[in-house]
Design a protein around this motif. Structure first.
Motif, PDB file in Angstrom:
ATOM      1  N   ARG A  64       0.834  -1.215   0.000  1.00 50.29           N
ATOM      2  CA  ARG A  64       0.000   0.000   0.000  1.00 50.29           C
ATOM      3  C   ARG A  64       0.861   1.255   0.000  1.00 50.29           C
ATOM      4  O   ARG A  64       0.521   2.256  -0.623  1.00 50.29           O
ATOM      5  CB  ARG A  64      -0.935   0.008   1.209  1.00 50.29           C
ATOM      6  N   ASP A  65       1.999   1.179   0.715  1.00 50.68           N
ATOM      7  CA  ASP A  65       2.874   2.352   0.812  1.00 50.68           C
ATOM      8  C   ASP A  65       3.766   2.519  -0.419  1.00 50.68           C
ATOM      9  O   ASP A  65       3.906   3.622  -0.948  1.00 50.68           O
ATOM     10  CB  ASP A  65       3.757   2.253   2.065  1.00 50.68           C
ATOM     11  N   VAL A  66       4.384   1.432  -0.885  1.00 51.17           N
ATOM     12  CA  VAL A  66       5.376   1.593  -1.944  1.00 51.17           C
ATOM     13  C   VAL A  66       4.759   2.074  -3.256  1.00 51.17           C
ATOM     14  O   VAL A  66       5.394   2.835  -3.997  1.00 51.17           O
ATOM     15  CB  VAL A  66       6.193   0.306  -2.194  1.00 51.17           C
ATOM     16  N   VAL A  67       3.528   1.666  -3.546  1.00 51.33           N
ATOM     17  CA  VAL A  67       2.941   2.121  -4.815  1.00 51.33           C
ATOM     18  C   VAL A  67       2.742   3.636  -4.810  1.00 51.33           C
ATOM     19  O   VAL A  67       2.725   4.275  -5.873  1.00 51.33           O
ATOM     20  CB  VAL A  67       1.616   1.396  -5.113  1.00 51.33           C
ATOM     21  N   GLN A  68       2.622   4.235  -3.610  1.00 55.99           N
ATOM     22  CA  GLN A  68       2.469   5.686  -3.524  1.00 55.99           C
ATOM     23  C   GLN A  68       3.790   6.415  -3.780  1.00 55.99           C
ATOM     24  O   GLN A  68       3.793   7.633  -4.017  1.00 55.99           O
ATOM     25  CB  GLN A  68       1.928   6.082  -2.154  1.00 55.99           C
ATOM     26  N   LEU A  69       4.908   5.682  -3.722  1.00 56.05           N
ATOM     27  CA  LEU A  69       6.215   6.284  -3.987  1.00 56.05           C
ATOM     28  C   LEU A  69       6.552   6.315  -5.479  1.00 56.05           C
ATOM     29  O   LEU A  69       7.543   6.930  -5.866  1.00 56.05           O
ATOM     30  CB  LEU A  69       7.311   5.506  -3.254  1.00 56.05           C
ATOM     31  N   LEU A  70       5.746   5.667  -6.307  1.00 55.24           N
ATOM     32  CA  LEU A  70       6.056   5.578  -7.727  1.00 55.24           C
ATOM     33  C   LEU A  70       5.780   6.895  -8.444  1.00 55.24           C
ATOM     34  O   LEU A  70       4.742   7.523  -8.240  1.00 55.24           O
ATOM     35  CB  LEU A  70       5.240   4.467  -8.380  1.00 55.24           C
ATOM     36  N   ASP A  71       6.721   7.284  -9.292  1.00 54.01           N
ATOM     37  CA  ASP A  71       6.511   8.441 -10.153  1.00 54.01           C
ATOM     38  C   ASP A  71       5.312   8.167 -11.060  1.00 54.01           C
ATOM     39  O   ASP A  71       5.215   7.089 -11.654  1.00 54.01           O
ATOM     40  CB  ASP A  71       7.769   8.674 -10.998  1.00 54.01           C
ATOM     41  N   PRO A  72       4.369   9.108 -11.186  1.00 55.64           N
ATOM     42  CA  PRO A  72       3.154   8.823 -11.962  1.00 55.64           C
ATOM     43  C   PRO A  72       3.381   8.677 -13.464  1.00 55.64           C
ATOM     44  O   PRO A  72       2.568   8.058 -14.154  1.00 55.64           O
ATOM     45  CB  PRO A  72       2.248  10.025 -11.657  1.00 55.64           C
TER      46      PRO A  72
END
Length: 309
Positions: free
Chosen positions: A231-239
């Motif tokens: 849940r957290d790491v996907v929020q760190l991805l550049d869009p």
């Protein structure tokens, strides 16, 4: 590459310094460079293809377990070194790795991960951004970090064990690379801090163990913590441009579980690939060694690379 019901079965194709010769009866016979080892392998439940006498003849060093978690290496020639070196070159990147005999039967590299290394180097080279940022979590001795850096990425390497990071840094020096960011950190805590800082990455690699501890005794149990981590790491991805690889070794995990974890964390995910990594022995039998999920997004003008492991 093999495929069944949409699930990929992938094995490395570029290793010259590694060969799985045979596996069976809960052991594997494998060559790292010029050194041939016999190590325990809990998933090799079938009989060996070669007779035991051939295993005895071919091997240089054999691991004998004292307990479920440790053991000793028995050398046919006592003068054989405890450390030696191998390389990996897939045409895009060229790295060097120092191997060593540890009391946990590991030698410092998981050869099946070369499949993911190829995916990393191809994807980093396909990005339009000049120097993409890659985060490698549970990064061990740094094979994926070296590949990311060699492909041109600004690379952050996170592991909870200082001695392992020292080993990874030695591999960096052997490979002639510079400027990898080393972090002795609990991976989950590091990710949460990166979210608060507003940092973003173009690539994230996760290779979590079934069990582990952070540098301050933080407990990691895969089935208890992986959903929170995802849940957290996907929020760190550049869009705009990104990739993510999740690799697991737990015997209880399947590719379907990994698919569910990714889709629950990122419902809008596209180009998701799931499957199983295996090593194909020279004798023809196949040794399963973990499941993966991965996806990537390239700039709108980019054509996805024709990945062929």
């Amino acid at each position: 590459m093999l495929a069944t019901n949409g699930i990929q079965l992938l094995t490395p194709r570029h290793w010259k310094d590694y060969e799985l010769i045979d596996c069976g009866d809960f052991e594997k016979l494998e060559r790292f460079g010029d050194v041939v080892l016999i190590r325990p392998e809990p998933q090799a439940v079938w009989p060996k293809a070669l007779p035991e006498a051939e295993w005895v003849k071919r091997h240089d060093i054999r691991f004998k377990g004292r307990s479920a978690t440790s053991g000793d290496w028995i050398k046919k020639n006592p003068r054989l070194p405890d450390r030696w070196y191998i390389g990996y070159n897939n045409g895009d990147v060229d790295i060097k790795l120092r191997l060593a005999l540890t009391s946990f039967k590991h030698v410092g590299v998981f050869p099946e991960q070369a499949v993911n290394w190829d995916y990393i180097s191809e994807t980093v080279n396909s990005f339009q951004i000049k120097q993409p940022k890659v985060l490698n979590l549970f990064a061990y001795t740094g094979g994926a970090s070296l590949v990311s850096r060699a492909a041109g990425a600004d690379t952050t390497h996170v592991d909870s064990i200082k001695q392992v990071i020292t080993w990874a840094n030695e591999n960096r020096e052997l490979s002639g690379l510079s400027d990898i960011r080393w972090m002795v950190e609990d991976a989950l805590k590091f990710v949460k801090r990166e979210l608060k800082r507003g940092n973003r990455y173009n690539g994230i690699i996760l290779d979590p163990p079934a069990y582990g501890h952070g540098p301050k005794g933080e407990k990691w149990k895969l089935e208890d913590h992986i959903a929170d981590m995802m849940r957290d790491v996907v929020q760190l991805l550049d869009p705009e441009e990104h990739f993510l690889i999740l690799n697991t070794y737990s015997l209880g995990f399947s590719a379907v579980i990994v698919e569910n974890l990714v889709k629950m964390a990122k419902p809008e995910v596209q180009n998701l690939e799931t499957g199983e990594l295996y090593l194909e022995a020279a004798m023809g039998n196949k040794l399963p060694l973990g499941v993966f999920g991965k996806f990537r997004k390239l700039a709108a003008t980019q054509t996805p690379p024709s990945y062929s492991p």
